[in-house]
Design a protein around this motif. Structure first.
Motif, PDB file in Angstrom:
ATOM      1  N   ILE A  86      74.801 -34.145 -15.319  1.00 50.70           N
ATOM      2  CA  ILE A  86      74.509 -33.452 -16.581  1.00 50.70           C
ATOM      3  C   ILE A  86      73.085 -32.931 -16.523  1.00 50.70           C
ATOM      4  N   GLN A  87      72.906 -31.663 -16.892  1.00 49.06           N
ATOM      5  CA  GLN A  87      71.571 -31.092 -17.017  1.00 49.06           C
ATOM      6  C   GLN A  87      71.449 -30.402 -18.365  1.00 49.06           C
ATOM      7  N   LEU A  88      70.397 -30.745 -19.079  1.00 56.85           N
ATOM      8  CA  LEU A  88      70.083 -30.111 -20.354  1.00 56.85           C
ATOM      9  C   LEU A  88      68.739 -29.420 -20.217  1.00 56.85           C
ATOM     10  N   LYS A  89      68.667 -28.180 -20.640  1.00 58.27           N
ATOM     11  CA  LYS A  89      67.412 -27.445 -20.577  1.00 58.27           C
ATOM     12  C   LYS A  89      67.151 -26.749 -21.904  1.00 58.27           C
ATOM     13  N   ASP A  90      66.104 -27.210 -22.590  1.00 56.81           N
ATOM     14  CA  ASP A  90      65.660 -26.600 -23.858  1.00 56.81           C
ATOM     15  C   ASP A  90      66.801 -26.482 -24.872  1.00 56.81           C
ATOM     16  N   ILE A  91      67.585 -27.558 -24.997  1.00 57.70           N
ATOM     17  CA  ILE A  91      68.717 -27.542 -25.930  1.00 57.70           C
ATOM     18  C   ILE A  91      68.212 -27.668 -27.367  1.00 57.70           C
ATOM     19  N   VAL A  92      68.618 -26.720 -28.177  1.00 52.31           N
ATOM     20  CA  VAL A  92      68.288 -26.705 -29.607  1.00 52.31           C
ATOM     21  C   VAL A  92      69.589 -26.698 -30.392  1.00 52.31           C
TER      22      VAL A  92
END
Length: 227
Positions: free
Chosen positions: A7-13
């Motif tokens: 799992i990769q999350l990048k700048d999740i808003v």
């Protein structure tokens, strides 16, 4: 420590809208979970834990940012059908309240997600999973005839029926006594040892202490701790 990201999350808003009112819940979340990791997610009520789990489980969409599962980018523009197919193939869910259908047997409950996957011989796999989890004599019992620990084991078997790589567990020991909770944790740790990636939302420090690391959420931001 595994190095391949599950799992990769990048700048999740994530911002919810109520008419003209905007309610920000997650603020530029960036994190990586590697294959084979067992990660605890902790934080006070209202901190954004459930929202984060819903996004990871493809039950909701982020307002902005990037989400990757096993190297595949989950596009914000994906259709509901594509998201459902991806969810069925990649993610299994375990809930605090079990979420078993009361009129169905343990076997029938486990088979529910398989109707969306079109994988062959699901019934035999469901039986094997239930037997592996110590429920050989409970295949045809409805939830009302099962203990709390047995219900959660049925829920774990259901999460595994499509052989997903990622398991999301929301307070999996929260409705269990300490003995049953310990048994469930042994099962989840066993799945990690088999190579599954697990994220567990918990308020129980004893549960978190058995995980590889902790992600703490406060007011929609995260703090990652190792060990």
């Amino acid at each position: 420590m595994p190095t391949t990201p599950a799992i990769q999350l990048k700048d999740i808003v994530k911002v919810y809208k109520d008419g003209t009112l905007e309610v920000p819940v997650l603020h530029a979340i960036t994190a990586t979970v590697h294959k084979g990791e067992l990660v605890a997610i902790m934080g006070p009520s209202g901190s954004g834990k459930s929202t984060l789990m819903n996004l990871l489980g493809l039950l909701d969409r982020p307002t902005s940012g990037e989400l990757w599962l096993d190297g595949e980018k989950v596009e914000l523009s994906m259709s509901d059908n594509k998201l459902a197919a991806l969810r069925a193939a990649r993610v299994g869910f375990v809930f605090q309240s079990f979420n078993l259908l009361p009129r169905l047997t343990a076997l029938a409950n486990v088979l529910m997600p398989a109707q969306y996957s079109h994988k062959g011989d699901a019934k035999e796999r469901a039986k094997e999973l239930l037997e592996k989890l110590g429920l050989k004599d409970r295949l045809h019992h409805v939830p009302g005839k099962l203990s709390g620990g047995e219900k959660q084991r049925v829920a774990i078997a259901r999460a595994l029926i499509n052989n997903p790589d990622i398991i999301l567990a929301d307070e999996p020991t929260g409705n269990l006594d300490s003995k049953a909770g310990d048994e469930v944790m042994k099962i989840l740790i066993g799945l990690k040892n088999e190579g599954k990636t697990l994220l567990i939302v918990t308020h129980d420090q004893r549960v978190a202490d058995q995980c590889d690391r902790i992600i703490r959420i406060f007011d929609g931001t995260i703090e990652v701790k190792h060990g």
